[in-house]
Motif scaffolding. Structure first.
Motif, PDB file in Angstrom:
ATOM      1  N   ARG A 288     -14.596  -9.090  -4.263  1.00  0.00           N
ATOM      2  CA  ARG A 288     -15.275  -9.801  -4.963  1.00  0.00           C
ATOM      3  C   ARG A 288     -15.127  -9.540  -6.629  1.00  0.00           C
ATOM      4  NH1 ARG A 288     -21.025 -10.663  -4.015  1.00  0.00           N
ATOM      5  NH2 ARG A 288     -20.836  -9.091  -2.044  1.00  0.00           N
ATOM      6  N   TRP A 289     -14.872  -8.528  -6.380  1.00  0.00           N
ATOM      7  CA  TRP A 289     -14.817  -7.685  -7.937  1.00  0.00           C
ATOM      8  C   TRP A 289     -14.078  -8.570  -8.832  1.00  0.00           C
ATOM      9  CZ3 TRP A 289     -10.628  -4.449 -10.785  1.00  0.00           C
ATOM     10  CH2 TRP A 289     -11.387  -4.524 -12.082  1.00  0.00           C
ATOM     11  N   CYS A 290     -12.944  -8.445  -8.236  1.00  0.00           N
ATOM     12  CA  CYS A 290     -11.644  -9.854  -8.809  1.00  0.00           C
ATOM     13  C   CYS A 290     -11.338 -11.408  -8.831  1.00  0.00           C
ATOM     14  CB  CYS A 290      -9.949  -9.185  -7.528  1.00  0.00           C
ATOM     15  SG  CYS A 290      -9.758  -7.663  -7.998  1.00  0.00           S
ATOM     16  N   ILE A 291     -12.206 -11.877  -8.141  1.00  0.00           N
ATOM     17  CA  ILE A 291     -12.484 -13.116  -7.841  1.00  0.00           C
ATOM     18  C   ILE A 291     -14.044 -13.424  -9.449  1.00  0.00           C
ATOM     19  CG2 ILE A 291     -13.889 -14.193  -6.985  1.00  0.00           C
ATOM     20  CD1 ILE A 291     -12.989 -13.503  -4.270  1.00  0.00           C
ATOM     21  N   GLU A 292     -14.918 -12.390  -9.461  1.00  0.00           N
ATOM     22  CA  GLU A 292     -15.883 -12.415 -10.189  1.00  0.00           C
ATOM     23  C   GLU A 292     -15.362 -11.943 -12.135  1.00  0.00           C
ATOM     24  OE1 GLU A 292     -18.951 -10.049  -8.916  1.00  0.00           O
ATOM     25  OE2 GLU A 292     -19.443 -11.246  -7.826  1.00  0.00           O
ATOM     26  N   THR A 293     -14.377 -11.428 -12.274  1.00  0.00           N
ATOM     27  CA  THR A 293     -13.731 -11.157 -13.802  1.00  0.00           C
ATOM     28  C   THR A 293     -12.364 -11.691 -14.140  1.00  0.00           C
ATOM     29  OG1 THR A 293     -12.538  -9.183 -12.322  1.00  0.00           O
ATOM     30  CG2 THR A 293     -14.527  -8.624 -13.139  1.00  0.00           C
ATOM     31  N   GLY A 294     -12.119 -12.937 -13.053  1.00  0.00           N
ATOM     32  CA  GLY A 294     -10.567 -13.603 -12.806  1.00  0.00           C
ATOM     33  C   GLY A 294      -9.674 -12.936 -12.582  1.00  0.00           C
ATOM     34  N   ARG A 295      -9.675 -11.849 -12.570  1.00  0.00           N
ATOM     35  CA  ARG A 295      -8.001 -11.300 -12.461  1.00  0.00           C
ATOM     36  C   ARG A 295      -6.860 -12.402 -10.695  1.00  0.00           C
ATOM     37  NH1 ARG A 295     -11.407  -7.715 -14.226  1.00  0.00           N
ATOM     38  NH2 ARG A 295     -10.355  -5.621 -15.644  1.00  0.00           N
ATOM     39  N   ARG A 296      -6.316 -11.877 -10.752  1.00  0.00           N
ATOM     40  CA  ARG A 296      -4.920 -12.689  -9.753  1.00  0.00           C
ATOM     41  C   ARG A 296      -5.543 -12.069  -8.679  1.00  0.00           C
ATOM     42  NH1 ARG A 296      -0.064 -12.618  -9.936  1.00  0.00           N
ATOM     43  NH2 ARG A 296       0.400 -11.175 -11.868  1.00  0.00           N
ATOM     44  N   GLY A 297      -5.961 -10.462  -8.112  1.00  0.00           N
ATOM     45  CA  GLY A 297      -6.134 -10.040  -7.366  1.00  0.00           C
ATOM     46  C   GLY A 297      -6.216  -7.927  -7.215  1.00  0.00           C
ATOM     47  N   PHE A 298      -5.813  -7.812  -6.146  1.00  0.00           N
ATOM     48  CA  PHE A 298      -5.380  -6.447  -6.453  1.00  0.00           C
ATOM     49  C   PHE A 298      -4.545  -5.944  -5.292  1.00  0.00           C
ATOM     50  CE2 PHE A 298      -8.440  -6.668  -3.654  1.00  0.00           C
ATOM     51  CZ  PHE A 298      -7.841  -5.469  -2.285  1.00  0.00           C
ATOM     52  N   LEU A 299      -3.478  -5.097  -5.406  1.00  0.00           N
ATOM     53  CA  LEU A 299      -2.713  -4.304  -4.800  1.00  0.00           C
ATOM     54  C   LEU A 299      -3.298  -3.868  -4.182  1.00  0.00           C
ATOM     55  CD1 LEU A 299       0.586  -3.842  -7.408  1.00  0.00           C
ATOM     56  CD2 LEU A 299       0.060  -6.203  -5.980  1.00  0.00           C
ATOM     57  N   SER A 300      -2.851  -3.248  -2.787  1.00  0.00           N
ATOM     58  CA  SER A 300      -3.214  -2.789  -1.276  1.00  0.00           C
ATOM     59  C   SER A 300      -2.392  -1.335  -0.658  1.00  0.00           C
ATOM     60  CB  SER A 300      -4.424  -3.554  -0.496  1.00  0.00           C
ATOM     61  OG  SER A 300      -3.441  -4.122  -0.314  1.00  0.00           O
ATOM     62  N   GLY A 301      -1.234  -2.015  -1.345  1.00  0.00           N
ATOM     63  CA  GLY A 301      -0.156  -0.861  -0.698  1.00  0.00           C
ATOM     64  C   GLY A 301       0.640  -0.748   0.609  1.00  0.00           C
ATOM     65  N   GLN A 302       1.045  -0.193   1.221  1.00  0.00           N
ATOM     66  CA  GLN A 302       1.525   0.070   1.981  1.00  0.00           C
ATOM     67  C   GLN A 302       1.647   0.237   3.406  1.00  0.00           C
ATOM     68  OE1 GLN A 302       5.050   2.065  -0.027  1.00  0.00           O
ATOM     69  NE2 GLN A 302       6.343   0.221   1.516  1.00  0.00           N
ATOM     70  N   GLY A 303       0.052   0.389   3.900  1.00  0.00           N
ATOM     71  CA  GLY A 303      -0.961   1.602   4.753  1.00  0.00           C
ATOM     72  C   GLY A 303      -1.352   0.283   5.256  1.00  0.00           C
ATOM     73  N   SER A 304      -1.816   0.480   6.432  1.00  0.00           N
ATOM     74  CA  SER A 304      -2.820  -0.266   7.546  1.00  0.00           C
ATOM     75  C   SER A 304      -3.316  -1.703   7.361  1.00  0.00           C
ATOM     76  CB  SER A 304      -4.816   0.183   6.786  1.00  0.00           C
ATOM     77  OG  SER A 304      -4.560   1.972   6.492  1.00  0.00           O
ATOM     78  N   LEU A 305      -1.404  -1.673   7.348  1.00  0.00           N
ATOM     79  CA  LEU A 305      -1.612  -3.779   7.238  1.00  0.00           C
ATOM     80  C   LEU A 305      -2.229  -4.735   8.364  1.00  0.00           C
ATOM     81  CD1 LEU A 305       2.964  -3.880   6.540  1.00  0.00           C
ATOM     82  CD2 LEU A 305       0.207  -3.919   4.868  1.00  0.00           C
ATOM     83  N   ALA A 306      -2.156  -3.757   9.475  1.00  0.00           N
ATOM     84  CA  ALA A 306      -3.373  -4.967  10.824  1.00  0.00           C
ATOM     85  C   ALA A 306      -4.626  -4.999   9.781  1.00  0.00           C
ATOM     86  CB  ALA A 306      -3.177  -4.367  11.799  1.00  0.00           C
ATOM     87  N   GLU A 307      -4.924  -4.179   9.571  1.00  0.00           N
ATOM     88  CA  GLU A 307      -7.130  -3.999   8.679  1.00  0.00           C
ATOM     89  C   GLU A 307      -6.975  -5.047   8.092  1.00  0.00           C
ATOM     90  OE1 GLU A 307      -4.783  -0.975   9.697  1.00  0.00           O
ATOM     91  OE2 GLU A 307      -6.880  -0.722  11.490  1.00  0.00           O
ATOM     92  N   LYS A 308      -6.443  -5.142   6.617  1.00  0.00           N
ATOM     93  CA  LYS A 308      -5.815  -5.697   4.932  1.00  0.00           C
ATOM     94  C   LYS A 308      -5.953  -6.967   5.740  1.00  0.00           C
ATOM     95  CE  LYS A 308      -4.101  -1.519   2.603  1.00  0.00           C
ATOM     96  NZ  LYS A 308      -3.250  -0.724   2.072  1.00  0.00           N
ATOM     97  N   GLN A 309      -4.788  -7.335   6.167  1.00  0.00           N
ATOM     98  CA  GLN A 309      -4.456  -8.771   6.658  1.00  0.00           C
ATOM     99  C   GLN A 309      -5.617  -9.298   8.339  1.00  0.00           C
ATOM    100  OE1 GLN A 309      -1.414  -8.792   9.638  1.00  0.00           O
ATOM    101  NE2 GLN A 309       0.355  -8.942   8.019  1.00  0.00           N
ATOM    102  N   ARG A 310      -6.460  -9.021   8.347  1.00  0.00           N
ATOM    103  CA  ARG A 310      -7.699  -9.169   8.953  1.00  0.00           C
ATOM    104  C   ARG A 310      -8.820  -8.999   7.630  1.00  0.00           C
ATOM    105  NH1 ARG A 310     -10.451  -4.392  11.908  1.00  0.00           N
ATOM    106  NH2 ARG A 310     -11.737  -6.474  12.517  1.00  0.00           N
ATOM    107  N   LEU A 311      -8.562  -8.682   6.559  1.00  0.00           N
ATOM    108  CA  LEU A 311      -9.674  -9.250   5.329  1.00  0.00           C
ATOM    109  C   LEU A 311      -8.345 -10.210   4.088  1.00  0.00           C
ATOM    110  CD1 LEU A 311      -9.551  -5.163   3.588  1.00  0.00           C
ATOM    111  CD2 LEU A 311     -12.159  -7.706   4.441  1.00  0.00           C
ATOM    112  N   GLY A 312      -7.594 -10.447   4.664  1.00  0.00           N
ATOM    113  CA  GLY A 312      -7.133 -11.705   4.424  1.00  0.00           C
ATOM    114  C   GLY A 312      -6.087 -11.551   3.128  1.00  0.00           C
ATOM    115  N   HIS A 313      -5.819 -10.140   2.882  1.00  0.00           N
ATOM    116  CA  HIS A 313      -4.055  -9.690   2.481  1.00  0.00           C
ATOM    117  C   HIS A 313      -2.881 -10.092   2.594  1.00  0.00           C
ATOM    118  CE1 HIS A 313      -6.221  -5.867   0.319  1.00  0.00           C
ATOM    119  NE2 HIS A 313      -7.308  -7.276   0.622  1.00  0.00           N
ATOM    120  N   GLU A 314      -2.212 -10.625   1.861  1.00  0.00           N
ATOM    121  CA  GLU A 314      -0.890 -11.437   2.318  1.00  0.00           C
ATOM    122  C   GLU A 314      -0.177  -9.960   2.096  1.00  0.00           C
ATOM    123  OE1 GLU A 314      -0.692 -14.832  -0.432  1.00  0.00           O
ATOM    124  OE2 GLU A 314      -1.839 -15.055   0.085  1.00  0.00           O
ATOM    125  N   THR A 315       1.332 -10.421   2.282  1.00  0.00           N
ATOM    126  CA  THR A 315       2.251  -8.879   1.954  1.00  0.00           C
ATOM    127  C   THR A 315       3.731  -9.738   1.213  1.00  0.00           C
ATOM    128  OG1 THR A 315       3.597  -9.610   4.427  1.00  0.00           O
ATOM    129  CG2 THR A 315       1.426  -7.894   3.876  1.00  0.00           C
TER     130      THR A 315
END
Length: 337
Positions: A288-315
């Motif tokens: 939400r913060w990235c969207i509201e401040t106009g950032r391109r997104g955020f980097l979330s690293g190499q762990g918990s990939l299944a959970e991050k994909q549930r949140l729509g993260h790309e790899t």
């Protein structure tokens, strides 16, 4: 190339100017780099690359593997060139992408006594620049990131699926929790400061909880790094407390003009009073913060990939590259006498 002692408090000349000029964000802030170097088990390398008097690049890493010492100089082993502050970046940054290979050559030339260098987090665009020498290449675990393509948070939530993926039940459950107080420096408030001891304790609880591979060393958060994270401007904090002020969870974020880095996460066990799904909530609020401040997104690293994909993260695919040192550049061991 000039090497710098992480035990000293003095920031190298030109370090901050280079980081600011190249929009590196707080992940390359000297207090964080110095704390990570000083707090690790292996000997760290911190260096600046130069074009005349000006800093043209930064290098960090650690010496790993069997080695003996001659004074402060390693005689054998591998130099693991890696970011000391996050697993999201390689340990070399240059002004121009095409200079990355020259930086690797400079390390191999200037750092004497090593058997080779190991480069991590090398993306497809960088591979050609580092494969100018014979090398061993292995694909690593993909890197996750949230890509901001949304007009607002509702558009992002709807993109996760019919029932907004994992977000609807999480927000409904936490919204009914009248004993939960959520604050963040990203929203301009944090009424109760987080101490380094608090951060370290909660993060290391998560390390113990999720460390399942006994052959891997646990990557505990050190006292030095915890103190630097809570004390360095640009490191954002999100906290979860009960009404009595007890800290239940904390999330640190390394700010960046375009792509902040989700860094440390710590939380109490459910059996000790923790809350379910705070990790999902904090990562959604970071989106939400990235969207509201106009950032391109955020980097979330190499762990918990299944959970991050549930949140729509790309790899993004990334590789590890081992480049042996030229034998003629390895000094002969000292002879006794």
């Amino acid at each position: 190339m000039r090497r710098h002692d992480p035990q000293r408090d003095v920031e190298p000349d030109g370090w901050a100017d280079f980081a600011d000029k190249n929009r590196l964000g707080v992940a390359w802030a000297w207090p964080l780099v110095r704390a990570a170097a000083a707090g690790g088990r292996q000997t760290a390398l911190i260096a600046t690359l130069h074009d005349g008097p000006d800093v043209a690049g930064l290098v960090t890493g650690r010496f790993i593997g069997p080695r003996v010492s001659r004074g402060r100089q390693p005689i054998a082993g591998i130099l693991d060139i890696d970011s000391l502050t996050t697993s999201c970046f390689p340990g070399i940054v240059t002004e121009r992408p095409e200079a990355f290979g020259d930086a690797v050559d400079a390390v191999l030339t200037e750092v004497r006594g090593i058997q080779g260098v190991l480069l991590r987090q090398i993306v497809a665009e960088t591979l050609p620049a580092v494969l100018r020498r014979p090398a061993v290449v292995r694909e690593g675990v993909p890197m996750a990131h949230f890509a901001n393509r949304f007009a607002d948070f509702d558009a992002y939530a709807h993109s996760l699926g019919r029932r907004r993926g994992p977000l609807r039940p999480v927000y409904n459950r936490l919204g009914r929790d009248t004993d939960l107080v959520v604050e963040s420096t990203m929203d301009g408030d944090l009424s109760i400061p987080v101490t380094a001891a608090d951060l370290r304790r909660l993060v290391n609880l998560v390390v113990d909880r999720h460390h399942t591979r006994r052959w891997l060393r646990k990557r505990y958060l050190s006292e030095a790094v915890a103190a630097a994270q809570v004390g360095t401007p640009g490191v954002h904090l999100r906290t979860y407390r009960d009404l009595a002020g007890r800290l239940l969870a904390v999330h640190t974020v390394l700010d960046h003009p375009d792509l902040p880095v989700s860094s440390a996460w710590g939380s109490l066990d459910l059996a000790d009073g923790g809350r379910k799904d705070l990790w999902f909530h904090s990562n959604a609020e970071l989106s939400r913060w990235c969207i509201e401040t106009g950032r391109r997104g955020f980097l979330s690293g190499q762990g918990s990939l299944a959970e991050k994909q549930r949140l729509g993260h790309e790899t993004t695919r990334q590789w590890q590259v081992l480049i042996p040192a030229s034998p003629r550049r390895r000094p002969a061991p000292e002879q006794p006498g």
